[in-house]
Design a protein around this motif. Structure first.
Motif, PDB file in Angstrom:
ATOM      1  N   LEU A 135       0.833  -1.208   0.000  1.00 18.75           N
ATOM      2  CA  LEU A 135       0.000   0.000   0.000  1.00 18.75           C
ATOM      3  C   LEU A 135       0.865   1.254   0.000  1.00 18.75           C
ATOM      4  O   LEU A 135       0.531   2.258  -0.647  1.00 18.75           O
ATOM      5  N   THR A 147       3.428   5.761   5.980  1.00 21.54           N
ATOM      6  CA  THR A 147       2.232   5.257   6.649  1.00 21.54           C
ATOM      7  C   THR A 147       1.811   6.171   7.791  1.00 21.54           C
ATOM      8  O   THR A 147       2.603   6.470   8.684  1.00 21.54           O
ATOM      9  N   THR A 151      -5.201  -0.023   8.739  1.00 19.23           N
ATOM     10  CA  THR A 151      -6.261  -0.820   9.358  1.00 19.23           C
ATOM     11  C   THR A 151      -6.405  -2.126   8.601  1.00 19.23           C
ATOM     12  O   THR A 151      -6.535  -2.130   7.367  1.00 19.23           O
ATOM     13  N   ALA A 167      -3.407  -3.601  -4.600  1.00 14.77           N
ATOM     14  CA  ALA A 167      -3.724  -2.325  -3.960  1.00 14.77           C
ATOM     15  C   ALA A 167      -4.056  -1.258  -5.000  1.00 14.77           C
ATOM     16  O   ALA A 167      -3.521  -1.271  -6.117  1.00 14.77           O
ATOM     17  N   VAL A 170      -7.537   5.071  -3.413  1.00 18.71           N
ATOM     18  CA  VAL A 170      -8.955   5.412  -3.365  1.00 18.71           C
ATOM     19  C   VAL A 170      -9.147   6.909  -3.525  1.00 18.71           C
ATOM     20  O   VAL A 170     -10.039   7.376  -4.244  1.00 18.71           O
ATOM     21  N   THR A 178      -5.412   7.837   0.480  1.00 14.22           N
ATOM     22  CA  THR A 178      -6.063   6.663   1.058  1.00 14.22           C
ATOM     23  C   THR A 178      -5.944   5.519   0.064  1.00 14.22           C
ATOM     24  O   THR A 178      -6.265   5.666  -1.119  1.00 14.22           O
ATOM     25  N   VAL A 179      -5.455   4.381   0.548  1.00 16.44           N
ATOM     26  CA  VAL A 179      -5.203   3.228  -0.310  1.00 16.44           C
ATOM     27  C   VAL A 179      -5.879   2.007   0.298  1.00 16.44           C
ATOM     28  O   VAL A 179      -5.862   1.814   1.517  1.00 16.44           O
ATOM     29  N   ARG A 180      -6.495   1.189  -0.544  1.00  8.79           N
ATOM     30  CA  ARG A 180      -7.077  -0.073  -0.097  1.00  8.79           C
ATOM     31  C   ARG A 180      -6.403  -1.231  -0.805  1.00  8.79           C
ATOM     32  O   ARG A 180      -5.999  -1.105  -1.965  1.00  8.79           O
ATOM     33  N   THR A 182      -5.715  -5.896  -0.673  1.00  7.50           N
ATOM     34  CA  THR A 182      -6.064  -7.223  -0.185  1.00  7.50           C
ATOM     35  C   THR A 182      -4.874  -8.158  -0.312  1.00  7.50           C
ATOM     36  O   THR A 182      -3.981  -7.951  -1.138  1.00  7.50           O
ATOM     37  N   GLU A 192      -7.971  -7.891   4.349  1.00  8.58           N
ATOM     38  CA  GLU A 192      -8.303  -6.611   3.718  1.00  8.58           C
ATOM     39  C   GLU A 192      -7.580  -5.496   4.470  1.00  8.58           C
ATOM     40  O   GLU A 192      -7.432  -5.570   5.691  1.00  8.58           O
ATOM     41  N   ALA A 193      -7.140  -4.489   3.749  1.00 10.44           N
ATOM     42  CA  ALA A 193      -6.394  -3.400   4.380  1.00 10.44           C
ATOM     43  C   ALA A 193      -6.808  -2.048   3.826  1.00 10.44           C
ATOM     44  O   ALA A 193      -7.166  -1.927   2.648  1.00 10.44           O
ATOM     45  N   GLU A 194      -6.766  -1.045   4.689  1.00 11.84           N
ATOM     46  CA  GLU A 194      -6.937   0.349   4.264  1.00 11.84           C
ATOM     47  C   GLU A 194      -5.920   1.185   5.012  1.00 11.84           C
ATOM     48  O   GLU A 194      -5.767   1.037   6.232  1.00 11.84           O
TER      49      GLU A 194
END
Length: 202
Positions: A135, A147, A151, A167, A170, A178-180, A182, A192-194
């Motif tokens: 991410l 970072t 989460t 990744a 967003v 903001t990055v999401r 898996t 899953e990560a954010e």
């Protein structure tokens, strides 16, 4: 971020990669073998002495402290001690991160015995390491970011073996991205990560 300048050209950088990469792979293989070996006591003592002697040879000339981030004369940066991708770090999985034209990033990595937490599964902290790095690289494609928060939601246990991390950015608001992402095995998503990643103030 402290950046050390190494006065080396591309040829010398490639020579060092070719020299240190196989050494790190051998140490990584040694870690795996150490975990899984069931040889007799005499062999363990023999190998212990050989490893101690090899370690002493490597310590004959070394830097003070960590490797840090370095830059070659070509401008290329390299962080060979990095826990996620370090060329000289046998603890690193290591991650090779790729991207497409849309900005999506991914990595395919195989995590073996050295990364075990629950029996037969990847330690949750290693899952976090993989996703934090992936991410972070995704967030830093346009500008260097670090970072702020990460989460994670552990959907199910992540089995040892081949895995894929993916990744996407967003949103970007000011210095914050903001990055999401898996982490998945062949059966689907396991984590899953954010994350919120922040560019340093200028």
């Amino acid at each position: 971020m402290n950046l050390t300048h190494d006065d080396i050209d591309r040829d010398e950088l490639e020579r060092r990669k070719a020299l240190y990469g196989p050494l790190t792979d051998a140490v990584r293989d040694l870690v795996d073998a150490t975990i899984r070996t069931e040889v007799d006591d005499a062999v363990i003592r023999e190998v212990h002495a050989e490893i101690a002697a090899a370690t002493a040879k490597l310590r004959a000339t070394q830097i003070d402290g960590a490797f840090g981030m370095r830059r070659a004369a070509t401008g290329e940066q390299f962080a060979w001690g990095n826990a996620g991708v370090g060329l000289k770090n046998a603890i690193a999985p290591p991650l090779v991160i790729e991207r497409d034209d849309t900005g999506r990033h991914w990595t395919d990595v195989t995590l073996g015995a050295a990364y075990e937490g629950p029996p037969g599964h990847v330690h949750g902290g290693i899952c976090a390491l993989v996703l934090d790095h992936l991410l972070g690289v995704t967030a830093s494609a346009a500008a260097r970011r670090f970072t702020g928060t990460l989460t994670l939601r552990y959907v199910r246990a992540t089995p040892l073996g081949p895995l894929r991390g993916e990744a996407d950015v967003v949103s970007v608001v000011g210095r914050k991205a903001t990055v999401r992402g898996t982490l998945s095995d062949a059966a689907g998503v396991t984590v899953e990560a954010e994350g919120i990643f922040i560019a340093p103030a200028s």
